[in-house]
Design an enzyme around this catalytic site. Structure first.
Site, PDB file in Angstrom:
ATOM      1  N   ARG A 125       0.653  -1.323  -0.016  1.00 46.69           N
ATOM      2  CA  ARG A 125      -0.097   0.097   0.150  1.00 46.69           C
ATOM      3  C   ARG A 125       0.787   1.282  -0.243  1.00 46.69           C
ATOM      4  O   ARG A 125       0.490   2.390  -0.746  1.00 46.69           O
ATOM      5  CB  ARG A 125      -0.771  -0.055   1.248  1.00 46.69           C
ATOM      6  N   ASN A 185      -3.459   9.106   4.628  1.00 43.68           N
ATOM      7  CA  ASN A 185      -2.096   8.397   4.764  1.00 43.68           C
ATOM      8  C   ASN A 185      -1.777   8.040   6.463  1.00 43.68           C
ATOM      9  O   ASN A 185      -0.751   7.627   6.967  1.00 43.68           O
ATOM     10  CB  ASN A 185      -0.845   9.121   4.411  1.00 43.68           C
ATOM     11  N   HIS A 193      -5.929  -5.760  -2.249  1.00 45.75           N
ATOM     12  CA  HIS A 193      -6.518  -5.897  -1.367  1.00 45.75           C
ATOM     13  C   HIS A 193      -6.736  -7.401  -1.019  1.00 45.75           C
ATOM     14  O   HIS A 193      -7.309  -7.582   0.095  1.00 45.75           O
ATOM     15  CB  HIS A 193      -7.965  -5.272  -1.458  1.00 45.75           C
ATOM     16  N   HIS A 248       0.452   4.351  -2.545  1.00 38.46           N
ATOM     17  CA  HIS A 248       0.369   5.789  -2.114  1.00 38.46           C
ATOM     18  C   HIS A 248       1.321   6.661  -2.628  1.00 38.46           C
ATOM     19  O   HIS A 248       1.164   7.687  -2.862  1.00 38.46           O
ATOM     20  CB  HIS A 248       0.071   5.787  -0.775  1.00 38.46           C
TER      21      HIS A 248
END
Length: 323
Positions: free
Chosen positions: A57, A89, A186, A61
């Site tokens: 992740r 975040n 995910h 990001h």
């Protein structure tokens, strides 16, 4: 015409930058870099396997804001609030471990390997060590010197609808196939209740216990409500792929096909014919190698977004501060 010209310029720029990345970039200057990173990753995930999802992740990001330049790793200063302190975040974790891996790389090859490249390698190894695909990571990224919290509005939100998600991906040169493929990240990791609890309690803002997301399977909703007691639950963690959240597999698509994707953004993959077809194909579990190849290709594509190369940026000594 102007908007198309701007998009074309963005895509050409991204292609040009990506062309400068090379899997053998550190072949002479730091040939051991991948071994150093993997050794640290094996050690960490053997103790804390739940760290794999957050590291994947983190790379995602990073790449969606200013490109894959390590800007998500920078600390805020007295005069600037950085990306890591922006609301999307605040649940990121693994910063300390990234610093530890970077220190190991610095010991092996001082002032050579960027934090952006270290993070890209860690994300790949996080997937591979979770029994997912392995791919060669093109390297040569440089670290950015700027990190601005307000720019995190470029991150695809878990509450996004299909149109919004497609536009945010498209702005980075990624298409709806990449959206369908990368959403399967995910399959590993967990999420805090507040990232999806509006689907359980206050979906349209009626402040009514019956105001729930109609796209969510009712039995799964009941299970989630048993774990997430209210909209105000800021601490409880829920598996994104129940039963196999530490294994990179096709369970994510099986869940989405049954309307058991955790986020509204997951459910939205069923809203478009092309992404729906992709979900249903891989929900069968019969095309694992095909999906693994797709995921590897999309990760390389995403990992090339907006990269700094050559004399741009810098190679940070520590990932949380500029040199």
């Amino acid at each position: 015409m102007a908007s198309w010209a701007a998009l074309l310029a963005l895509l050409l720029s991204a292609f040009s930058a990506a062309a400068q990345l090379d899997e053998r970039f550190y072949g002479q200057s730091c040939p051991s870099v991948e071994d150093v990173v993997r050794k640290e990753m094996v050690r960490a995930l053997s103790v804390a396997p739940s760290l794999a999802g957050p590291l994947l992740r983190m790379h995602f990001h990073d790449c969606f804001v200013r490109g894959c330049d390590g800007s998500v790793l920078l600390d805020s200063t007295a005069n600037n609030t950085a990306e890591k302190d922006a609301k999307p975040n605040l649940t990121l974790r693994g910063f300390g471990f990234i610093e530890r891996v970077k220190a190991a790389v610095e010991k092996a090859c001082p002032d050579t390997v960027s934090c952006a490249d270290v993070l890209a390698l860690m994300a790949r190894d996080a997937v591979w060590l979770s029994k997912g695909p392995f791919w060669a990571v093109p390297l040569g990224r440089r670290d950015g010197r700027v990190s601005i919290s307000n720019e995190t509005d470029q991150l695809p939100p878990p509450t996004g609808n299909f149109t919004e998600l497609a536009q945010l991906f498209g702005a980075k040169g990624l298409d709806t196939r990449d959206l369908a493929v990368l959403s399967a990240g995910h399959t590993i990791g967990t999420s805090h209740c507040f990232s999806f609890s509006d689907r359980l309690y206050n979906f349209t803002g009626l402040d009514d216990a019956r105001d729930t997301d109609p796209e969510l399977d009712r039995a799964y909703m009941a299970r989630l409500r048993a774990k997430c007691a209210s909209l105000d639950d800021n601490t409880t963690l829920v598996e994104m792929d129940p039963g196999s959240f530490r294994t990179f597999d096709l369970g994510y698509y099986a869940n989405v096909a049954k309307r058991r994707g955790l986020f509204h953004s997951d459910a939205q993959l069923l809203a478009d014919p092309s992404t729906r077809a992709y979900v249903l194909r891989h929900a069968t579990g019969a095309h694992r190698d095909e999906f693994f190849a797709d995921f590897a290709a999309s990760m390389v594509k995403m990992g090339s977004v907006g990269v700094l190369t050559g004399g741009q940026g810098e190679v940070r000594k520590k990932c949380n501060v500029v040199n």
